[in-house]
Scaffold this active site. Structure first.
Site, PDB file in Angstrom:
ATOM      1  N   HIS A 129     -60.561  21.252  40.836  1.00  0.00           N
ATOM      2  CA  HIS A 129     -59.262  21.027  41.480  1.00  0.00           C
ATOM      3  C   HIS A 129     -59.371  20.928  43.004  1.00  0.00           C
ATOM      4  O   HIS A 129     -58.456  20.437  43.653  1.00  0.00           O
ATOM      5  CB  HIS A 129     -58.233  22.087  41.035  1.00  0.00           C
ATOM      6  CG  HIS A 129     -58.321  23.383  41.776  1.00  0.00           C
ATOM      7  ND1 HIS A 129     -58.946  24.493  41.267  1.00  0.00           N
ATOM      8  CD2 HIS A 129     -57.857  23.746  42.990  1.00  0.00           C
ATOM      9  CE1 HIS A 129     -58.856  25.475  42.149  1.00  0.00           C
ATOM     10  NE2 HIS A 129     -58.197  25.055  43.194  1.00  0.00           N
ATOM     11  N   ASP A 161     -62.323  23.529  34.969  1.00  0.00           N
ATOM     12  CA  ASP A 161     -62.192  23.365  36.426  1.00  0.00           C
ATOM     13  C   ASP A 161     -63.575  23.457  37.100  1.00  0.00           C
ATOM     14  O   ASP A 161     -63.828  24.385  37.871  1.00  0.00           O
ATOM     15  CB  ASP A 161     -61.239  24.462  36.926  1.00  0.00           C
ATOM     16  CG  ASP A 161     -60.757  24.213  38.339  1.00  0.00           C
ATOM     17  OD1 ASP A 161     -61.026  23.126  38.866  1.00  0.00           O
ATOM     18  OD2 ASP A 161     -60.110  25.124  38.904  1.00  0.00           O
ATOM     19  N   SER A 170     -60.965  29.191  46.244  1.00  0.00           N
ATOM     20  CA  SER A 170     -61.310  28.415  45.052  1.00  0.00           C
ATOM     21  C   SER A 170     -62.673  27.758  45.177  1.00  0.00           C
ATOM     22  O   SER A 170     -63.081  27.355  46.261  1.00  0.00           O
ATOM     23  CB  SER A 170     -60.299  27.297  44.848  1.00  0.00           C
ATOM     24  OG  SER A 170     -59.222  27.786  44.135  1.00  0.00           O
ATOM     25  N   GLY A 171     -63.333  27.622  44.040  1.00  0.00           N
ATOM     26  CA  GLY A 171     -64.653  26.993  44.005  1.00  0.00           C
ATOM     27  C   GLY A 171     -65.755  27.968  44.330  1.00  0.00           C
ATOM     28  O   GLY A 171     -66.923  27.745  44.017  1.00  0.00           O
TER      29      GLY A 171
HETATM   30  N1  ARG Z   1     -56.392  27.887  43.449  1.00  0.00           N
HETATM   31  C1  ARG Z   1     -56.762  28.674  44.578  1.00  0.00           C
HETATM   32  C2  ARG Z   1     -57.509  27.805  45.590  1.00  0.00           C
HETATM   33  O1  ARG Z   1     -57.394  26.613  45.507  1.00  0.00           O
HETATM   34  C3  ARG Z   1     -57.411  29.948  44.208  1.00  0.00           C
HETATM   35  C4  ARG Z   1     -56.450  30.793  43.554  1.00  0.00           C
HETATM   36  C5  ARG Z   1     -56.968  32.097  43.151  1.00  0.00           C
HETATM   37  N2  ARG Z   1     -55.817  32.872  42.893  1.00  0.00           N
HETATM   38  C6  ARG Z   1     -55.838  34.142  42.546  1.00  0.00           C
HETATM   39  N3  ARG Z   1     -54.729  34.790  42.395  1.00  0.00           N
HETATM   40  N4  ARG Z   1     -56.974  34.730  42.357  1.00  0.00           N
HETATM   41  O2  ARG Z   1     -58.077  28.281  46.545  1.00  0.00           O
END
Ligand code: ARG
Length: 318
Positions: free
Chosen positions: A97, A146, A242-243
């Site tokens: 993503h 993902d 993320s990642g």
């Molecule tokens: N989707 C988020 C990003 O793009 C990370 C989200 C992680 N969320 C969590 N509550 N641990 O960085």
């Protein structure tokens, strides 16, 4: 004679199709179990200190596989978008993503060996991206699969601050005592801004039967996901993380392994809504097959080239 292959090509075909490097498991770009991975030469093997509430500044070199994926922005240069984990000299594993808005490898760079997001260190490496490989069954709406790979243009040399993380083997036994950590430059609170110094936090792995309780994620979490954080919600990843890696330390191997990829969550740090991480162990075949597909497609291009060249040669001779 028009359509048959020249004898020299027939001899070469099996070699070309098999790939110069044979199977990806033996390819030098993937880590060998005995090879260097999951070690932290710049700091103590085991992260010191007890439970961390929230996060804290990581010591320099604490997570030498942590990378920053950055995208080119016209007035400001590059901007941090996501984290990632170095798994070999030229491969970074991340979340699919992260690439949803821009799949063009030329727009990205990978920064490795960093502590403060806007400072350069003698050991920092900034690398351009050759290729971005996204899981073909990634679904943005549900965050299923993902996973993505960034292939670097130039292989990076390891040093005390740049090391690959080990990919999990099926034999890894996770117990309640196994210490697991997350790291990243993401927000330190929901709707907050990113941190400049790499943050680290120790997390609990939360069993799916708890994570899927009706007042938690209510059955929405699949076996391809790991829930991690704390039941009270004090420890979590957030936007910008993320990642990046969820790693655990296995004392028997004296190494860290990449158990998960930071992927999603409802809000950040909310009780009963822990962070969701891609279960890396379930994607080992995908990672290997990506490398194999690449090798085959390169070789097919070779074959096509030889075929055309051969035909042209024959036409000229006849
Ligand atoms: N989707 C988020 C990003 O793009 C990370 C989200 C992680 N969320 C969590 N509550 N641990 O960085």
């Amino acid at each position: 004679m028009g359509r048959s292959l020249p004898p020299a090509l027939l001899v070469l075909l099996p070699v070309l199709l098999r790939g110069g490097e044979a199977s990806p498991r033996r390819s030098p770009s993937l880590q060998s179990p005995a090879g260097a991975c999951g070690r932290r030469p710049a700091v103590n093997e085991l992260a010191t200190g007890s439970r961390i509430i929230g996060g804290r500044d990581a010591p320099p070199g604490a997570w030498p596989w942590q990378v920053s994926l950055q995208i080119h922005h016209i007035p400001v240069g590059y901007r941090h978008i996501c984290g990632g984990s170095l798994i070999s000299h030229n491969l970074v594993l991340t979340a699919a993503h992260c690439i949803k808005n821009n799949r063009d490898p030329e727009m990205w760079r990978v920064v490795i060996g960093m502590h403060h997001l806007y400072k350069d260190y003698p050991y920092t490496v900034k690398n351009q991206v050759k290729d971005i490989l996204i899981h073909s069954h990634f679904e943005l709406a549900t965050n299923e699969n993902d996973v993505a790979l960034f292939k670097l243009i130039k292989p990076v040399k390891y040093n005390a601050y740049i090391q690959p993380i080990c990919l999990p083997e099926t034999s890894l036994l996770l117990t309640d005592e196994t210490p697991c950590y997350i790291s990243g430059w993401g927000s330190t609170k929901e709707n907050g801004v990113g941190e400049h110094i790499l943050q680290e936090a120790q997390v609990d792995i939360i069993p799916l039967r708890i994570c899927n309780k009706f007042d938690w994620y209510a059955g929405a979490i699949s076996l391809n996901t790991i829930c991690a954080g704390s039941a009270s919600g004090n420890v979590d990843s957030c936007q910008g993380d993320s990642g990046g890696p969820l790693v655990c330390y296995f004392p028997n191997a004296s190494r860290y392994y990449l158990l998960g990829i930071t992927s999603a969550g409802v809000g950040c740090g909310r009780p009963k809504y822990p962070g969701l991480y891609v279960r890396t162990a379930n994607y080992r075949n995908w990672i290997d097959s990506q490398l194999l597909n690449k090798a085959i497609s390169v070789n097919i291009q070779f074959v096509l080239f030889f075929l055309t060249a051969g035909r042209m040669l024959l036409h000229n001779v006849l």
